[in-house]
Design a protein around this motif. Structure first.
Motif, mmCIF file in Angstrom:
data_model
loop_
_atom_site.group_PDB
_atom_site.id
_atom_site.type_symbol
_atom_site.label_atom_id
_atom_site.label_comp_id
_atom_site.label_asym_id
_atom_site.label_seq_id
_atom_site.Cartn_x
_atom_site.Cartn_y
_atom_site.Cartn_z
ATOM 1 N N GLU A 74 43.190 77.850 11.715
ATOM 2 C CA GLU A 74 44.383 77.648 12.526
ATOM 3 C C GLU A 74 44.611 76.153 12.768
ATOM 4 N N PRO A 75 45.869 75.721 12.891
ATOM 5 C CA PRO A 75 46.159 74.289 13.080
ATOM 6 C C PRO A 75 45.396 73.655 14.235
ATOM 7 N N GLU A 76 45.300 74.379 15.375
ATOM 8 C CA GLU A 76 44.623 73.776 16.523
ATOM 9 C C GLU A 76 43.135 73.566 16.260
ATOM 10 N N VAL A 77 42.540 74.444 15.430
ATOM 11 C CA VAL A 77 41.126 74.302 15.092
ATOM 12 C C VAL A 77 40.935 73.110 14.156
ATOM 13 N N VAL A 78 41.769 73.020 13.129
ATOM 14 C CA VAL A 78 41.651 71.918 12.167
ATOM 15 C C VAL A 78 41.834 70.580 12.874
ATOM 16 N N GLN A 79 42.811 70.519 13.765
ATOM 17 C CA GLN A 79 43.044 69.271 14.487
ATOM 18 C C GLN A 79 41.869 68.915 15.394
ATOM 19 N N ALA A 80 41.279 69.919 16.038
ATOM 20 C CA ALA A 80 40.125 69.662 16.909
ATOM 21 C C ALA A 80 38.935 69.168 16.089
ATOM 22 N N LEU A 81 38.713 69.770 14.933
ATOM 23 C CA LEU A 81 37.601 69.341 14.076
ATOM 24 C C LEU A 81 37.825 67.917 13.559
ATOM 25 N N CYS A 82 39.069 67.601 13.216
ATOM 26 C CA CYS A 82 39.362 66.238 12.770
ATOM 27 C C CYS A 82 39.087 65.239 13.892
ATOM 28 N N ALA A 83 39.507 65.584 15.102
ATOM 29 C CA ALA A 83 39.255 64.686 16.232
ATOM 30 C C ALA A 83 37.762 64.508 16.467
ATOM 31 N N ALA A 84 36.990 65.565 16.222
ATOM 32 C CA ALA A 84 35.541 65.504 16.440
ATOM 33 C C ALA A 84 34.834 64.627 15.416
ATOM 34 N N LEU A 85 35.513 64.284 14.342
ATOM 35 C CA LEU A 85 34.911 63.366 13.365
ATOM 36 C C LEU A 85 34.637 61.998 13.983
ATOM 37 N N ALA A 86 35.361 61.677 15.037
ATOM 38 C CA ALA A 86 35.172 60.387 15.710
ATOM 39 C C ALA A 86 34.338 60.531 16.980
ATOM 40 N N ASP A 87 33.658 61.669 17.145
ATOM 41 C CA ASP A 87 32.819 61.893 18.328
ATOM 42 C C ASP A 87 31.710 60.841 18.392
ATOM 43 N N GLY A 88 31.262 60.560 19.607
ATOM 44 C CA GLY A 88 30.213 59.562 19.770
ATOM 45 C C GLY A 88 28.840 60.013 19.321
ATOM 46 N N ALA A 89 28.659 61.317 19.125
ATOM 47 C CA ALA A 89 27.351 61.848 18.729
ATOM 48 C C ALA A 89 27.352 62.175 17.238
ATOM 49 N N GLU A 90 26.339 61.680 16.525
ATOM 50 C CA GLU A 90 26.269 61.903 15.077
ATOM 51 C C GLU A 90 26.195 63.388 14.728
ATOM 52 N N ALA A 91 25.449 64.169 15.504
ATOM 53 C CA ALA A 91 25.313 65.599 15.210
ATOM 54 C C ALA A 91 26.667 66.300 15.256
ATOM 55 N N VAL A 92 27.518 65.889 16.183
ATOM 56 C CA VAL A 92 28.851 66.490 16.302
ATOM 57 C C VAL A 92 29.707 66.079 15.108
#
Length: 325
Positions: A74-92
């Motif tokens: 779903e679009p909201e999931v893909v967008q959330a995952l893309c945003a998480a690419l810049a998360d401060g934690a490497e595991a995320v």
């Protein structure tokens, strides 16, 4: 900040039963509750999962949410995952990148495209990696520009996108990478991608790559020359049968068989006595593909080879020659 599940709406009683644990102070409790929530496979659960990914204060919880969102496009999931690419934690970041790489719907790629120009190199590389197998035409020009990115990982993923798309306009840029790219893995990827079309113009770059300092690059060049399928590559591949690495010799033998390069017969016959069984097997198969009766004597002598796989390859080659005769 913890997930505030009460701001979301659902009539699913199983989700409602999980709300207290989704809001618990203990991060371990929240993580297990998220796993149980995902197991319900209810689209109503997505707001809780995406919120956990984006705003939960515990790295482990955000990483788990990224993993659990793998199956949703779903679009909201893909967008959330893309945003998480810049998360401060490497595991995320790693979990989000992996989940994005599992996407199968080309439509999802439209939400990923803007992230290929993000300021962070990891984000750019991960976005390109996610686009690779989606084969989205709109990704071609972005990937072509990314071949000049300062980060080697980004360039490598851009090459992969262009290869999967079989984007012929990229061939000159890929040939340039094959000849001048400083990173070994990017050179290797670019050489592999040059096989996307049977274009005679790529031969100089591929033949030159047979002299690359890295044997992995030479191996890739020997393989790709067989895929491109131009007879002019024959002499260079025969020379590669003398490479110091048997892996390069093996791929050169395979490609010479595909090209049916008659002048390779003596060099291939010599390889039937090599100490490495895999190389003897490949030489035998290539001799069969050449279809020359003059290879019969060498193959018959190899029928008693100590390795069963080599003997099998010899039988196949002899059957091909006898059939041709």
């Amino acid at each position: 900040m913890r997930l505030v599940a009460t701001e979301r709406c659902t009539d699913n009683p199983e989700i409602l039963d999980l709300l207290p644990r989704l809001e618990a102070d203990d991060a371990g409790v929240r993580r297990i509750a998220l796993i149980e929530l995902a197991d319900l496979e209810d689209p109503d659960a997505l707001p809780w999962l995406t919120d956990a990914l984006l705003v939960d204060g515990a790295d482990d919880v955000r990483a788990e949410a990224a993993r659990l969102l793998e199956a949703w496009e779903e679009p909201e999931v893909v967008q959330a995952l893309c945003a998480a690419l810049a998360d401060g934690a490497e595991a995320v970041r790693l979990a989000a990148a992996q989940s994005l790489s599992e996407l199968k719907s080309p439509e999802a790629g439209q939400w990923i495209l803007p992230w290929t120009t993000h300021a962070d190199a990891f984000v750019r590389a991960s976005a390109l990696r996610a686009l690779r197998e989606l084969r989205l035409d709109d990704a071609a020009e972005l990937a072509l520009r990314a071949l000049e990115d300062q980060d080697a990982a980004v360039r490598r993923e851009a090459v992969a996108v262009l290869g999967w798309l079989k984007y012929a306009p990229a061939l000159p840029a890929l040939a340039k990478l094959a000849e001048h790219e400083p990173d070994t893995e990017v050179r290797r990827a670019a050489i592999g991608a040059l096989g996307l079309a049977r274009d005679l113009a790529v031969l100089p770059a591929l033949v030159g790559a047979l002299r690359d300092p890295a044997w992995q690059v030479r191996e890739e060049a020997a393989t790709t020359l067989g895929k491109v399928g131009h007879a002019q590559a024959g002499p260079a591949l025969v020379a590669a049968l003398g490479d110091g690495f048997w892996q390069v010799r093996l791929r050169a033998a395979r490609s010479l068989g595909r090209l049916r390069h008659a002048q390779a017969l003596d060099a291939l016959a010599d390889l039937l006595g090599h100490a490495i069984a895999n190389l003897r097997k490949e030489a035998a198969l290539a001799l069969g593909e050449l279809g020359q009766a003059s290879a019969l004597q060498a193959l018959q002598a190899a029928e008693a080879d100590s390795d069963p796989e080599v003997r099998k390859a010899v039988r196949i080659a002899l059957a091909q020659l006898r059939g041709a005769a």
